[in-house]
Design a protein around this motif. Structure first.
Motif, PDB file in Angstrom:
ATOM      1  N   ALA A  23       0.636  -0.812  -0.184  1.00  0.00           N
ATOM      2  CA  ALA A  23       0.045  -0.005  -0.168  1.00  0.00           C
ATOM      3  C   ALA A  23       1.464   1.334  -0.306  1.00  0.00           C
ATOM      4  N   PHE A  24       0.800   1.943  -0.667  1.00  0.00           N
ATOM      5  CA  PHE A  24       1.142   3.286  -1.146  1.00  0.00           C
ATOM      6  C   PHE A  24       0.439   4.484  -1.751  1.00  0.00           C
ATOM      7  N   ARG A  25       1.421   5.358  -1.649  1.00  0.00           N
ATOM      8  CA  ARG A  25       1.335   6.849  -2.333  1.00  0.00           C
ATOM      9  C   ARG A  25       2.309   7.559  -2.604  1.00  0.00           C
ATOM     10  N   ARG A  26       1.972   8.453  -3.599  1.00  0.00           N
ATOM     11  CA  ARG A  26       3.346   9.142  -4.265  1.00  0.00           C
ATOM     12  C   ARG A  26       3.212  11.072  -4.084  1.00  0.00           C
ATOM     13  N   ASN A  27       3.822  11.870  -3.531  1.00  0.00           N
ATOM     14  CA  ASN A  27       3.483  13.330  -2.857  1.00  0.00           C
ATOM     15  C   ASN A  27       4.235  13.904  -4.275  1.00  0.00           C
ATOM     16  N   GLU A  28       3.958  14.834  -5.012  1.00  0.00           N
ATOM     17  CA  GLU A  28       3.888  14.949  -6.034  1.00  0.00           C
ATOM     18  C   GLU A  28       5.242  16.683  -5.142  1.00  0.00           C
ATOM     19  N   LYS A  29       6.660  16.823  -6.224  1.00  0.00           N
ATOM     20  CA  LYS A  29       7.105  17.975  -5.909  1.00  0.00           C
ATOM     21  C   LYS A  29       8.309  17.891  -7.234  1.00  0.00           C
ATOM     22  N   GLU A  46      11.713  20.145  -8.507  1.00  0.00           N
ATOM     23  CA  GLU A  46      12.963  20.975  -7.995  1.00  0.00           C
ATOM     24  C   GLU A  46      13.791  21.099  -9.441  1.00  0.00           C
ATOM     25  N   HIS A  47      14.228  22.324  -9.053  1.00  0.00           N
ATOM     26  CA  HIS A  47      14.155  22.294 -10.488  1.00  0.00           C
ATOM     27  C   HIS A  47      14.457  21.886 -11.345  1.00  0.00           C
ATOM     28  N   ALA A  48      13.209  21.644 -12.349  1.00  0.00           N
ATOM     29  CA  ALA A  48      12.236  21.027 -13.112  1.00  0.00           C
ATOM     30  C   ALA A  48      13.074  19.961 -12.615  1.00  0.00           C
ATOM     31  N   ARG A  49      13.434  19.210 -12.182  1.00  0.00           N
ATOM     32  CA  ARG A  49      13.139  18.083 -12.447  1.00  0.00           C
ATOM     33  C   ARG A  49      12.478  17.048 -11.227  1.00  0.00           C
ATOM     34  N   PRO A  50      12.306  15.584 -11.587  1.00  0.00           N
ATOM     35  CA  PRO A  50      11.055  14.840 -10.724  1.00  0.00           C
ATOM     36  C   PRO A  50      11.176  14.576  -9.233  1.00  0.00           C
ATOM     37  N   SER A  51      11.459  15.691  -8.122  1.00  0.00           N
ATOM     38  CA  SER A  51      11.957  14.722  -6.756  1.00  0.00           C
ATOM     39  C   SER A  51      10.750  14.490  -5.874  1.00  0.00           C
ATOM     40  N   SER A  52       9.850  13.933  -6.347  1.00  0.00           N
ATOM     41  CA  SER A  52       8.501  12.961  -5.272  1.00  0.00           C
ATOM     42  C   SER A  52       8.833  11.546  -4.465  1.00  0.00           C
ATOM     43  N   THR A  53       8.397  11.910  -3.840  1.00  0.00           N
ATOM     44  CA  THR A  53       8.923  10.971  -2.512  1.00  0.00           C
ATOM     45  C   THR A  53       7.647   9.606  -2.435  1.00  0.00           C
ATOM     46  N   LEU A  54       8.079   8.393  -2.739  1.00  0.00           N
ATOM     47  CA  LEU A  54       6.809   7.575  -2.553  1.00  0.00           C
ATOM     48  C   LEU A  54       6.400   6.535  -1.602  1.00  0.00           C
ATOM     49  N   ASP A  55       5.762   7.322  -0.207  1.00  0.00           N
ATOM     50  CA  ASP A  55       5.418   6.261   0.310  1.00  0.00           C
ATOM     51  C   ASP A  55       4.735   5.046   0.932  1.00  0.00           C
ATOM     52  N   ALA A  56       5.300   3.882   0.826  1.00  0.00           N
ATOM     53  CA  ALA A  56       4.559   3.014   1.397  1.00  0.00           C
ATOM     54  C   ALA A  56       4.453   2.560   2.460  1.00  0.00           C
ATOM     55  N   TRP A  57       2.772   2.285   3.086  1.00  0.00           N
ATOM     56  CA  TRP A  57       2.547   1.430   4.260  1.00  0.00           C
ATOM     57  C   TRP A  57       2.916   1.115   5.045  1.00  0.00           C
ATOM     58  N   ALA A  58       2.493  -0.563   4.320  1.00  0.00           N
ATOM     59  CA  ALA A  58       3.455  -1.470   4.242  1.00  0.00           C
ATOM     60  C   ALA A  58       3.456  -2.434   3.373  1.00  0.00           C
ATOM     61  N   LEU A  62      10.798   0.857  -6.230  1.00  0.00           N
ATOM     62  CA  LEU A  62      11.712   1.185  -7.125  1.00  0.00           C
ATOM     63  C   LEU A  62      11.606   1.806  -7.937  1.00  0.00           C
ATOM     64  N   ASP A  63      10.849   1.782  -8.735  1.00  0.00           N
ATOM     65  CA  ASP A  63      11.024   2.065 -10.213  1.00  0.00           C
ATOM     66  C   ASP A  63       9.513   2.778 -10.956  1.00  0.00           C
ATOM     67  N   PHE A  64       8.876   3.688  -9.719  1.00  0.00           N
ATOM     68  CA  PHE A  64       8.313   4.392 -10.799  1.00  0.00           C
ATOM     69  C   PHE A  64       8.925   5.107 -11.354  1.00  0.00           C
ATOM     70  N   ASP A  65       8.082   5.610 -12.080  1.00  0.00           N
ATOM     71  CA  ASP A  65       8.332   7.223 -13.293  1.00  0.00           C
ATOM     72  C   ASP A  65       8.577   8.432 -11.939  1.00  0.00           C
ATOM     73  N   LEU A  66       9.364   9.393 -12.114  1.00  0.00           N
ATOM     74  CA  LEU A  66       9.026  10.317 -11.656  1.00  0.00           C
ATOM     75  C   LEU A  66       9.765  10.213 -10.112  1.00  0.00           C
ATOM     76  N   VAL A  67      10.082   9.202  -9.575  1.00  0.00           N
ATOM     77  CA  VAL A  67       9.783   9.514  -7.906  1.00  0.00           C
ATOM     78  C   VAL A  67      11.161   9.505  -7.867  1.00  0.00           C
ATOM     79  N   SER A  68      11.893  10.147  -6.771  1.00  0.00           N
ATOM     80  CA  SER A  68      13.268  10.096  -6.386  1.00  0.00           C
ATOM     81  C   SER A  68      13.622   9.241  -5.234  1.00  0.00           C
ATOM     82  N   THR A  69      12.417   9.159  -4.676  1.00  0.00           N
ATOM     83  CA  THR A  69      12.832   8.670  -2.602  1.00  0.00           C
ATOM     84  C   THR A  69      11.981   7.447  -2.514  1.00  0.00           C
TER      85      THR A  69
END
Length: 419
Positions: free
Chosen positions: A233-239, A241-253, A269-276
């Protein structure tokens, strides 16, 4: 002394208003019953006193009916009923009047009277509080941060992981709560708690105020031969920085046996537009850290307390679980809040893994608070370590070691999902 009356909360609006006052989060626009989703009507309790504000209760608590995976025969966990204590709160105007103590004693009496339920468990908002009431810390949780594209290495699991396919759903899609529960129940590991379907409906609930700037919760199901064998179970927070994707994917479990979790984590670990990627509800000895190459190969590891366990019916709870070695130890248990547990008990475990726990008049080998047995109940907290720390008193040399060797499990309990 104020007459404190504990019983079922007859006014759902008053119950919710108390929770909102205690936790002071944003007041949601959803109806009362939507906000109380998953918490059974007959498991909402409140304290009342003469002259109390009619808009709020002096204190409230609730219980999620759950199962807990405890040590079982042949290294397979056994799932037993568990009272998941939750929604605990004392109104600010009624603090330091014995309300929490009164509610917890009521809870213990309710659980003790319930056929087949011998333990209570919780996640502690303030850990120092619950140890005083007999809860022992039984498992730990890690939150592990990884960079997108991080390599997870597990040569002996490659073939099994290769048989897994993944399928993404949104938490609000029809049937998702039922799939989550059925899958979680089927793959529950030592230390897992599994709720009723209404609990998973609550997990999947998406209220507007909780979605500001965030996507809905997603569920990644792992499947083998057309059958669900795990999920993340997860969700991504759109972010950006300097015109580059810097989103975080938070996995609850991330739930499943090791090869399944490996496949799920690689997908996360392989979703597009996610950095962390931050993975929560990770057990203390979860292979994720090893797959990543050790702690320093991650972006950081945070450690928290996970499940706190309270033995409400001490002899029945201890006889429910399997024992890993023979022992014959008399324990003198201190338990002021559940006096039926207080006193000396003889614990005799044999080489089949079964134990008998009976009242005894013999001299005690070990003196300990009931919380220590809660800590050791899943086989993860070292009872000998508690003795060395001065939290358990050994009165026969070697008795703490003997008891611990019989309690301990071959694997460390996993982190339990929040409730």
């Amino acid at each position: 002394m104020t007459d404190l009356r504990v019983g079922l909360a007859s006014d759902a609006d008053r119950y919710l208003a108390t929770d909102q006052t205690v936790w002071f989060a944003e007041v949601l626009s959803a109806s009362t019953e939507e906000q109380l989703l998953g918490l059974p009507v007959d498991q909402r309790f409140a304290v009342d006193v003469d002259g109390a504000d009619p808009a709020t209760y002096p204190g409230i608590y609730g219980v999620f009916p759950m199962t807990l995976a405890i040590p079982g025969a042949a290294d397979a966990p056994r799932q037993v009923p568990c009272a998941g204590l939750t929604w605990v709160g004392v109104h600010p105007d009624h603090r330091r009047k014995g309300i929490l103590t009164t509610m917890l004693r009521h809870h213990f009496e309710e659980v003790h009277a319930a056929p087949g339920t011998h333990v209570s468990a919780l996640h502690a908002s303030e850990p120092a509080i619950y140890g005083r009431h007999g809860y022992g810390l039984a498992s730990h949780e890690l939150v592990v941060t990884l960079s997108r594209g991080a390599t997870l290495t597990a040569p002996d699991l490659e073939d099994a992981a290769g048989t897994i396919t993944t399928q993404m759903a949104t938490a609000t899609d029809p049937g998702v709560p039922a799939r989550l529960r059925e899958c979680h129940l089927a793959v529950a590991e030592l230390g897992s708690v599994v709720g009723e379907q209404a609990y998973y409906e609550r997990v999947c609930q998406q209220l507007p105020e909780n979605l500001r700037g965030k996507e809905p919760w997603r569920v990644l199901f792992a499947r083998r031969d057309g059958v669900d064998v795990g999920f993340a179970a997860f969700r991504r927070n759109e972010k950006w920085e300097h015109a580059r994707p810097s989103s975080t994917l938070d996995a609850w479990a991330v739930v499943g046996e090791p090869a399944t979790r490996l496949a799920l984590l690689r997908r996360l670990l392989d979703f597009d537009l996610v950095s962390t990627v931050k993975v929560g509800t990770v057990g203390a000895d979860d292979p994720l850290v090893l797959w990543a190459g050790g702690p320093r190969a991650t972006g950081g590891i945070e450690t928290y307390d996970s499940l706190w366990i309270r033995l409400v019916d001490l002899p029945e709870a201890l006889m429910d679980r399997a024992w890993s070695a023979p022992c014959d130890v008399v324990v003198d248990v201190v338990d002021r809040a559940a006096p039926w547990n207080e006193g000396r008990w003889r614990i005799r475990a044999d080489d089949t893994g079964a134990a008998t726990v009976e009242r005894s008049e013999a001299d005690a080998d070990v003196r300990l608070p009931v919380a220590a047995l809660g800590s050791g109940y899943l086989g993860g907290a070292n009872l000998l370590g508690l003795a060395r720390a001065g939290l358990v008193t050994e009165q026969r040399r070697g008795a703490a070691r003997e008891l611990w060797h019989a309690l301990r499990a071959d694997v460390t309990p996993v982190a339990a999902v929040g409730f």
